[in-house]
Design an enzyme around this catalytic site. Structure first.
Site, PDB file in Angstrom:
ATOM      1  N   ASN A 160      40.396  83.978  61.769  1.00 29.47           N
ATOM      2  CA  ASN A 160      39.608  84.066  63.002  1.00 29.47           C
ATOM      3  C   ASN A 160      38.531  85.138  63.026  1.00 29.47           C
ATOM      4  OD1 ASN A 160      42.056  85.657  63.157  1.00 29.47           O
ATOM      5  ND2 ASN A 160      41.451  86.147  65.227  1.00 29.47           N
ATOM      6  N   GLU A 256      50.133  92.744  61.724  1.00 29.65           N
ATOM      7  CA  GLU A 256      49.448  92.536  63.001  1.00 29.65           C
ATOM      8  C   GLU A 256      49.613  91.068  63.347  1.00 29.65           C
ATOM      9  OE1 GLU A 256      48.484  94.964  64.627  1.00 29.65           O
ATOM     10  OE2 GLU A 256      48.369  96.517  63.097  1.00 29.65           O
ATOM     11  N   CYS A 290      43.593  87.244  68.542  1.00 27.09           N
ATOM     12  CA  CYS A 290      44.934  87.726  68.899  1.00 27.09           C
ATOM     13  C   CYS A 290      44.940  88.407  70.264  1.00 27.09           C
ATOM     14  CB  CYS A 290      45.449  88.672  67.835  1.00 27.09           C
ATOM     15  SG  CYS A 290      44.343  90.047  67.516  1.00 27.09           S
TER      16      CYS A 290
END
Ligand code: NAD
Length: 482
Positions: A160, A256, A290
């Site tokens: 992303n 993450e 995210c």
């Protein structure tokens, strides 16, 4: 919707052991907007991983020293080269990924900051003297510690933010004196190859970097399981993170993972400001972020005004071709992802949710969607949507909101809108998340912050200085005088 041909072609399909490789088996990189071929990269194997890791380990352990000042200079040069190559990077990043060209350019500019910030962390490696004089047992001793590289860092990244998330791992690893083997996302490996080429041009020793495109279950898993890898730095989904943890065992890991971005709008909030921030945070990169805003809890007395503003701003967004400067929202990464988002919205609607705008799909495109009256337990509330969908929920009690948010499985970042400092701090201190932004959504970050989440949102912290800490370890040298 058409795309221009890319102006950059990789020097090879993978890079390791100091040279470009042209593996026989390749993976196609397709533009998610129209399915056109953007390029081909190596479909690397576990044997390639073994060679690459051993070569990097050899360079770190037995190769020529790479002094800190040279690391710093190389990274500053890399940042300058990225400024020079900004347009080509933005075009490539936009074509193989999901970002409209305007946002792609912003990501390149942010990656420049990430690389510069990493160069500046050289001072962080200096350590300090040890207080031997504080205890009788320390008598006649003198000593200090410095921060030394952990060794070989495996960097595994998602699709992303295909450049900045690579820079976030590779640049801190290098300034820390490590070697790094990068496994970029299957969908967006070209920009990672271009970044590797740039690092080499900037003077990073060729035997300290490797990039191996390929599949997660092959290249990713082989890297995580490799005995010569000292630390795995992973950004991606929770399920993949779980698989990595199972393979990594006691190996050092930083992860993450996902989030389901909560915003709390208190009764005295500036609704106009909150609405704009919610729309920006929910629909940037078509929600594939995210930190994307997913759930908005709003004081019941403000709900009508907030909903009206959010819907109006959402319908003004331009959904279109990534190459068009006016586009705000581009495609999802593939049709499977778009169909998944569609099915989650359908499920919410079957349970009683109302669609105020959006809920329309064409191929990989899903229109920005605002939902209200979403039933408890719907996946758009409890899971990470990773698409352009936001749910707005009125509340009567802040305590109930805090309980609800703290009961979610993710806890990355959150936002609270209010003019009342005490109320803001009350919510901020009670939420179990990695960060709370006051009068901003949780979509805000700078790259120097300790970045990461509680619960399922991650393990450890990144953010450039904190990534350098994670990728180095204190090493003590002490002298016992006679
Ligand atoms: P993903 O987990 O599917 O893939 C991420 C990377 O892991 C890819 O390179 C993939 O090939 C690799 N991989 C897959 N299986 C593997 C395995 N068994 N072993 C080792 N590596 C493996 O994620 P994605 O779909 O590319 O990205 C979306 C996810 O990333 C979302 O959940 C999002 O929240 C998360 N993300 C988190 C942050 C953050 O900083 N917290 C930032 C961006 C994205």
């Amino acid at each position: 919707m058409s795309s221009q041909p890319s102006t950059w072609t990789p020097a090879g399909g993978a890079f390791w052991a100091g040279r470009w490789h042209h593996p026989d088996t390749t993976l196609e990189v397709l533009d998610p907007e129209d399915g056109q071929l953007v390029g081909r990269v190596g479909d690397c194997t576990a044997a390639d991983v073994d060679e690459a890791v051993r070569a990097v380990a050899q360079a770190v352990l037995a190769g020529p020293a790479w002094p800190i000042w040279q690391r710093r200079e190389a990274l500053h040069r890399a940042a300058s080269l990225l400024v020079e190559r900004e347009a080509a990077f933005a075009e490539l990043l936009s074509r193989e990924g999901c970002k409209p060209i305007r946002d792609a350019l912003r990501e390149v500019q942010r990656a420049v900051e990430t690389v510069r910030l990493s160069a500046e962390q050289a001072d962080r490696l200096e350590g300090q003297t040890l207080p031997f004089g504080d205890t009788p047992r320390g008598e006649n001793r003198l000593g200090w510690y410095t921060r030394e590289p952990v060794g070989v860092v495996a960097a595994i990244t998602p699709f992303n933010d295909p450049l900045n998330l690579v820079a976030h791992k590779v640049a801190p690893a290098l300034i820390g004196g490590n070697g790094v083997v990068l496994k970029p996302a299957e969908q967006t490996p070209l920009v990672a190859l271009a970044f590797t080429e740039l690092l080499l041009d900037a003077g990073v020793p060729a035997d300290r970097v490797a990039v191996l495109p390929g599949r997660g279950a092959t290249v990713g898993a082989a890297l995580v399981g490799h005995p010569r890898v000292d630390l795995v730095s992973f950004t991606g989904g929770y399920t993949t993170g779980n698989a990595i943890a199972a393979t990594a065992g006691a190996k050092k890991t930083v992860m993450e993972l996902g989030g389901n971005g909560t915003v709390v709008v208190l009764p005295d909030a500036d609704v106009r400001r909150a609405a704009q921030a919610v729309v920006d945070g929910a629909f940037g990169n078509a929600g594939q972020n995210c930190l994307s805003v997913q759930r908005v809890f709003v004081a019941r007395e403000l709900v009508d005004e907030l909903v009206e503003r959010v819907v109006r701003l959402t319908t003004e967004l331009v959904v279109g071709s990534k190459a068009d400067d006016r586009t705000d929202v581009g495609p999802l990464i593939d049709e499977t992802s778009a169909a998944r988002v569609e099915s989650w919205v359908d499920e919410a609607v079957e349970g009683g949710a109302a669609v105020l705008t959006g809920a329309k799909r064409e191929g990989t495109y899903y229109w920005p969607t605002v939902l209200v009256s979403v039933p408890a337990g719907a996946r758009v509330l409890t899971e990470e949507v990773f698409g352009p969908v936001v749910s707005i929920e009125p509340f009567d009690s802040v305590d109930a909101v805090v309980t609800e948010v703290n009961g979610l499985e993710y806890g990355l970042q959150a936002g609270v809108f209010t003019r009342d400092l005490d109320a803001a701090l009350d919510v901020a201190q009670r939420l179990r998340v990695g960060a709370v932004m006051i009068n901003d959504t949780g979509d805000f970050r700078i790259d120097a912050m300790p970045f990461g989440g509680s619960k399922r949102s991650g393990v450890g912290r990144e953010g450039v200085p904190f990534a350098v800490d994670a990728m180095t370890e204190p090493k003590i040298i002490a002298i016992h005088r006679s």
